[in-house]
Design a protein around this motif. Structure first.
Motif, PDB file in Angstrom:
ATOM      1  N   HIS A  51       0.817  -1.242   0.161  1.00  0.00           N
ATOM      2  CA  HIS A  51      -0.166   0.057  -0.014  1.00  0.00           C
ATOM      3  C   HIS A  51       0.965   1.362   0.027  1.00  0.00           C
ATOM      4  O   HIS A  51       1.702   1.177   0.726  1.00  0.00           O
ATOM      5  N   ARG A  70      -7.326   2.112  -4.620  1.00  0.00           N
ATOM      6  CA  ARG A  70      -7.035   0.585  -4.697  1.00  0.00           C
ATOM      7  C   ARG A  70      -6.304   0.182  -5.851  1.00  0.00           C
ATOM      8  O   ARG A  70      -5.349  -0.696  -5.962  1.00  0.00           O
ATOM      9  N   TRP A  73      -2.616   0.098  -5.832  1.00  0.00           N
ATOM     10  CA  TRP A  73      -1.898  -1.241  -4.873  1.00  0.00           C
ATOM     11  C   TRP A  73      -2.060  -2.665  -5.672  1.00  0.00           C
ATOM     12  O   TRP A  73      -1.357  -3.392  -5.506  1.00  0.00           O
TER      13      TRP A  73
END
Length: 179
Positions: A51, A70, A73
């Motif tokens: 992350h 997201r 990531w």
């Protein structure tokens, strides 16, 4: 919750180049992923470590991540998987992969990925997360993960296991079902 197979992948465990252990916070992704990788002689990728700092800070403040946050990531995890598979290594990654679109994004890097969904109820997940020490994810975010969770469908390369079972039993069940 009973052990069940959404869709059993074919081939022996060694023929599965990449496994993503998925589920909500507190389901045991890291513990099961680490043990599964060790058993298979595979590389382990801890998705939480990939992350970006902004995502970690946001979650630490109790703010859920958006789909857009997201993306990078998921790409970082997918890229790590591709590197390992490209070097001929088996790989097990821990990644929530809560939505089908997230799993599709990861599968875009390696179509042979098998997802191992660790199914757990919200109360048990909250208890587990609340008892963790030194992790950025607060128990207050567990409900937001359940709110967006899309368990793997029958047409996905996925196994579903009861996350409340002991780690060694989950690893054995995963290997047995991948045969």
């Amino acid at each position: 919750m009973d052990e069940k197979t959404e869709q059993a992948p074919t081939g022996a465990p060694g023929s599965v180049p990449a496994i993503v252990v998925m589920g909500v916070a507190g389901c045991g992704k890291s513990a099961v992923g680490t043990a599964l990788a060790a058993t298979l002689g595979a590389i382990f990728i801890e998705g939480d470590r990939l992350h970006p700092p902004e995502n970690v800070a946001r979650m630490a403040r109790g703010e859920p991540l958006t789909d857009q946050l997201r993306e990078g990531w998921l790409d970082a995890i997918g890229e790590r998987i591709v590197v390992s598979v490209g070097q001929g290594e088996g790989v097990v990654a821990a990644c929530s992969a809560l939505k089908r679109s997230y799993r599709e994004r990861l599968s875009g890097f390696c179509p042979e990925i098998v997802f191992l969904y660790l199914e757990i109820d919200a109360a048990a997940a909250r208890r587990r997360v609340a008892s963790r020490k030194g992790h950025f994810m607060p128990a207050s975010l567990v409900d937001s993960q359940f709110a967006i969770l899309e368990p793997p469908a029958a047409d996905e390369r996925a196994l579903t296991l009861d996350a409340t079972r002991p780690v060694d039993e989950l690893v054995a069940a995963a290997i047995r079902q991948m045969r």
